[in-house]
Design an enzyme around this catalytic site. Sequence first.
Site, mmCIF file in Angstrom:
data_model
loop_
_atom_site.group_PDB
_atom_site.id
_atom_site.type_symbol
_atom_site.label_atom_id
_atom_site.label_comp_id
_atom_site.label_asym_id
_atom_site.label_seq_id
_atom_site.Cartn_x
_atom_site.Cartn_y
_atom_site.Cartn_z
ATOM 1 N N THR A 123 -41.759 -65.677 -33.340
ATOM 2 C CA THR A 123 -43.121 -65.296 -33.709
ATOM 3 C C THR A 123 -43.116 -64.141 -34.699
ATOM 4 O OG1 THR A 123 -44.057 -66.049 -31.610
ATOM 5 C CG2 THR A 123 -45.303 -64.399 -32.830
ATOM 6 N N TYR A 145 -40.988 -63.338 -28.714
ATOM 7 C CA TYR A 145 -41.476 -62.086 -29.270
ATOM 8 C C TYR A 145 -40.252 -61.176 -29.326
ATOM 9 C CZ TYR A 145 -46.420 -63.307 -28.767
ATOM 10 O OH TYR A 145 -47.648 -63.894 -28.883
ATOM 11 N N HIS A 194 -51.942 -68.183 -35.284
ATOM 12 C CA HIS A 194 -52.054 -67.667 -33.916
ATOM 13 C C HIS A 194 -53.433 -67.981 -33.324
ATOM 14 C CE1 HIS A 194 -49.220 -65.341 -31.426
ATOM 15 N NE2 HIS A 194 -50.274 -64.988 -30.715
ATOM 16 N N SER A 201 -43.587 -68.953 -23.362
ATOM 17 C CA SER A 201 -43.666 -67.681 -24.069
ATOM 18 C C SER A 201 -42.777 -66.617 -23.428
ATOM 19 C CB SER A 201 -45.120 -67.189 -24.078
ATOM 20 O OG SER A 201 -45.218 -65.855 -24.543
ATOM 21 N N LYS A 213 -42.297 -68.922 -36.729
ATOM 22 C CA LYS A 213 -43.668 -69.233 -36.316
ATOM 23 C C LYS A 213 -44.631 -68.218 -36.931
ATOM 24 C CE LYS A 213 -46.588 -69.704 -32.221
ATOM 25 N NZ LYS A 213 -47.531 -68.603 -32.546
#
Length: 409
Positions: A172, A146, A265, A122, A241
Site C-alpha cells: 500500500t 502497510y 483507497h 490487511s 497498490k
Amino acid sequence: MTYYYKGFPQSTRDEVLHMVNVEELARKAKDVMPEAAYYYVASGAENEWTWRANTSAFNHYQIIPRALTNMSHPQLDTEFMGMKLKTPVMIAPIACHGIANKAAEVGTQKGAAAAGALFSSSTYANKSVEDIAAAAPNAPRYFQLYLSKDWKFNRMVFDAIKKTGYKGIWLTVDALVSGYREANLRTHFTYPVPLDFFTRYLGGKGEGQTVAQMYAASAQKIGPKDVQRIKDESGLPVFIKGITNAEDAYKAIGAGADGVYVTNHGGREVDGEPATVDDLPEVAKAVAHRVPVVFDSGVRRGSHVFKALALGADMVGIGRPFLYGLALGGAKGVKSVIDQYNKELLIDMELTGCKTIEDVKHAKIAHIRYTADNLPSDTDPTRMKPYPVTKYNQMKSDEADASSGASEA
C-alpha cells in the site's frame, strides 16, 4: 445474533442473503452495526466527492452490445498469477472485519473460498493469518502490507504470511497518512476490536487507536528500493497498490513490481482526485500487458466489473459491499455478495457475446465526457439522516467504552 466485545456489538449471523443488488445492503447493515463502525466503512474523505465519483464515473463508459454471436453459457473462470479462480471478482483488502461480524476475516475468507474468489487480508486484520489460513487451507489469498517503519515488525509479518500460504503482497502506497475522514471525526471512531499483528508484536496496541494513530506507525517514506527489499525479504510477488497514473506505473515496473494495483483507497484519502475507473485506461496503456493490473474502488455492479476488465484490469476488487454482506450474513453473506456480482456479470457477458473473461477484456467500450457534483459529505449535518436504533447495534451501557465511539443504548 449479537456478541459483545467490551460492550461493542458484533453480528454473529451466518446466512444466505437475498438481494436485488448489493447497494441494498448498505442501508440494511445499519441495523446491525454501531454508528461509528458503520461510517468507518461507509464514508470517504472530506466532501466525499471522489468516494461518490468512484461509482458514478462508471457511467462515463458504455458497453457496446454485440449481436449474432452464436454464443451461450459464458464462463467466469480466470487465472491470475498462476492461481485458478472461479471469478475475476476478488475481495479487496479492508482493515478490521471484526467491526462487521465476530467471525471477522475468518468469515470473509470462508465466503471467498466458497465462491472461488481471491481473498485479501490487511496488516490491520483482527484475526491472525494462521486462523484465516486454517479456515480455508487451499484457498488463494494475498496480503495487503502497510509497511512499518520497524523492519522487525515487517519481518514478523513476512514470516507469518509465508508460513500460512499467502501468494503475494499488495504494498500500500496510497495511504501513507490517513485522509481527512469527517465521519470518523464526528463519530469519534477508534478500532474497537484488537488487531492481531499489533497484539502479538506490541501487546495489544491497536484496540482503541484512531485511524490516524494507526497510520502513524506505518512508513511515510516508501521508494523504489523498498520494493526490491520487500521482494527479497518476503520471497513473494509484490504489487504496488495505489497506482493512478502512467508515470507511477512506469516507476513501479522499473522498481521490480510484479504488478500494479489501480485504486484511490475507495475515496478515503485524497478527495478531489479522479475516480479510479477514469485512471484505469491510462495505467493499463502504460503497463501494456507487461505485468497484471488489479483494480478496485466504487464497484457496485456486474457491469462495473465488465467495464473494468474491458478497460484493462485483470482482477476487480470489491470492498464495502462484502463487509455489509459479512455483517448481515457472515461467510454465507460474503458469498452471496460475490454471487450477485457474478450473476450480473454473466448477463452482460451473454448480451455482448463474451464467452470468457478473456473475451470481456477485448469487449468494445465507448466513452463520454461528464460533469461532477459538489455535495457535502453524507455525515454533514445538513445531509445526515437519523441513524436507526435497534437491539442489535447498541453498546451495552454497563460495558460501554467511551473511546470506541459507538452509540450507547
